[in-house]
Design a protein around this motif. Sequence first.
Motif, PDB file in Angstrom:
ATOM      1  N   ARG A 289       0.848  -1.193   0.000  1.00 26.52           N
ATOM      2  CA  ARG A 289       0.000   0.000   0.000  1.00 26.52           C
ATOM      3  C   ARG A 289       0.883   1.243   0.000  1.00 26.52           C
ATOM      4  N   THR A 290       1.617   1.435  -1.067  1.00 21.31           N
ATOM      5  CA  THR A 290       2.562   2.544  -1.147  1.00 21.31           C
ATOM      6  C   THR A 290       1.939   3.711  -1.903  1.00 21.31           C
ATOM      7  N   ARG A 291       2.658   4.805  -1.920  1.00 21.69           N
ATOM      8  CA  ARG A 291       2.185   5.992  -2.640  1.00 21.69           C
ATOM      9  C   ARG A 291       2.274   5.790  -4.142  1.00 21.69           C
ATOM     10  N   ASP A 292       3.035   4.822  -4.570  1.00 19.98           N
ATOM     11  CA  ASP A 292       3.090   4.480  -5.989  1.00 19.98           C
ATOM     12  C   ASP A 292       1.806   3.728  -6.331  1.00 19.98           C
ATOM     13  N   LYS A 293       0.908   4.352  -7.018  1.00 21.27           N
ATOM     14  CA  LYS A 293      -0.423   3.786  -7.263  1.00 21.27           C
ATOM     15  C   LYS A 293      -0.375   2.741  -8.375  1.00 21.27           C
ATOM     16  N   THR A 294      -0.304   1.492  -7.963  1.00 17.72           N
ATOM     17  CA  THR A 294      -0.357   0.400  -8.925  1.00 17.72           C
ATOM     18  C   THR A 294      -1.596  -0.447  -8.656  1.00 17.72           C
ATOM     19  N   VAL A 295      -2.130  -1.046  -9.713  1.00 21.90           N
ATOM     20  CA  VAL A 295      -3.286  -1.923  -9.588  1.00 21.90           C
ATOM     21  C   VAL A 295      -3.162  -3.025 -10.632  1.00 21.90           C
ATOM     22  N   ALA A 296      -3.514  -4.235 -10.253  1.00 18.45           N
ATOM     23  CA  ALA A 296      -3.448  -5.378 -11.155  1.00 18.45           C
ATOM     24  C   ALA A 296      -4.853  -5.862 -11.474  1.00 18.45           C
ATOM     25  N   PHE A 297      -5.186  -5.887 -12.760  1.00 24.46           N
ATOM     26  CA  PHE A 297      -6.426  -6.488 -13.215  1.00 24.46           C
ATOM     27  C   PHE A 297      -6.173  -7.968 -13.484  1.00 24.46           C
TER      28      PHE A 297
ATOM     29  N   VAL B 136       0.211  -9.154 -12.008  1.00 25.13           N
ATOM     30  CA  VAL B 136       0.364  -9.691 -10.657  1.00 25.13           C
ATOM     31  C   VAL B 136       1.831  -9.921 -10.320  1.00 25.13           C
ATOM     32  N   SER B 137       2.601 -10.376 -11.296  1.00 26.52           N
ATOM     33  CA  SER B 137       4.013 -10.663 -11.027  1.00 26.52           C
ATOM     34  C   SER B 137       4.750  -9.437 -10.509  1.00 26.52           C
ATOM     35  N   GLU B 138       4.405  -8.244 -11.012  1.00 25.25           N
ATOM     36  CA  GLU B 138       5.076  -7.037 -10.515  1.00 25.25           C
ATOM     37  C   GLU B 138       4.697  -6.761  -9.061  1.00 25.25           C
ATOM     38  N   LEU B 139       3.422  -6.944  -8.720  1.00 26.44           N
ATOM     39  CA  LEU B 139       3.016  -6.725  -7.331  1.00 26.44           C
ATOM     40  C   LEU B 139       3.699  -7.709  -6.388  1.00 26.44           C
ATOM     41  N   ILE B 140       3.778  -8.977  -6.810  1.00 27.80           N
ATOM     42  CA  ILE B 140       4.460  -9.958  -5.973  1.00 27.80           C
ATOM     43  C   ILE B 140       5.927  -9.612  -5.824  1.00 27.80           C
ATOM     44  N   GLY B 141       6.553  -9.199  -6.913  1.00 29.34           N
ATOM     45  CA  GLY B 141       7.949  -8.815  -6.856  1.00 29.34           C
ATOM     46  C   GLY B 141       8.187  -7.645  -5.929  1.00 29.34           C
ATOM     47  N   ARG B 142       7.239  -6.712  -5.898  1.00 23.86           N
ATOM     48  CA  ARG B 142       7.376  -5.536  -5.035  1.00 23.86           C
ATOM     49  C   ARG B 142       7.110  -5.860  -3.580  1.00 23.86           C
TER      50      ARG B 142
END
Length: 282
Positions: free
Chosen positions: A65-73, A271-277
Amino acid sequence: MIPHLRRITAVCAVLAAALTACGTTDGERPAPAVSPVSASPSSTRPPVLAPGPGGLTPVFEHGPRTRDKTVAFTFDADMTADQGPRAASGEHFDNPGLISALRALKVPATVFMTGRWADQYPAEARSLGHDPRFEVANHSWSHYAFTADCYGLPTVDADGMRADVERAYASLRTAGVPHAMPYFRFPGGCYDQRALRALSGLGVTAVQWDVVSGDAFATDADAVTRQVLDGVKPGSVVVMHCTRSAAPTTEQVVRTVVPELRRRGYRFVKVSELIGRSGGHR
């Protein structure tokens, strides 16, 4: 496909609720990223979560939950093992218009595909698997539930769970998906400790969500749109469907939601980017 319902239980969540965590991570370094049942080895290993206590399959629900607004569909390409006759009679379990919309809007996405769906639509599975904008992950072969009482879905015995996941990867390979991801989504979102234990050792991360779109069986695109926009937070994973017959509003929802989320400063990722982060943690 399951009805649009909102509920949370300790061990199982369906498409109407975000899951509670049945398996937690232990802070270890991430497990090997390539599943033993992945379609083929890749030079770049996708990130996975570290196993939970006792080696339990880890569960991922959302990114940081960072300030970098990312979302995975994410889109579930559902087709249950016994739905072949319905497909033969003309029912559409695919949604080419939705995929075209995602491509036109330049939205990366993760598609959780059942093996039965890949068997029915091999050309579409292959096209998704070769498009760098998408990543294809495992949604079981049969789309049978991995727990009891999962909204009427037939169930897989504990002894058959691992084989069902492996069979799905085999179907993805046969369809021509070159690098199926080491991510698994439980049919209906239903899981418990027994299911997590049954999949231990496969090297997969179970991927759930924190935003329920409500597109399953929905006929009011505006209501689905509001539900997505109201639910998205930085790091969110949104669950939707890639099935025309059971989620007819999804393309329209995507065409409305994407520009609005971009206006709000969100960036779409897989999703892979969110998991990596996440650094190996749930």
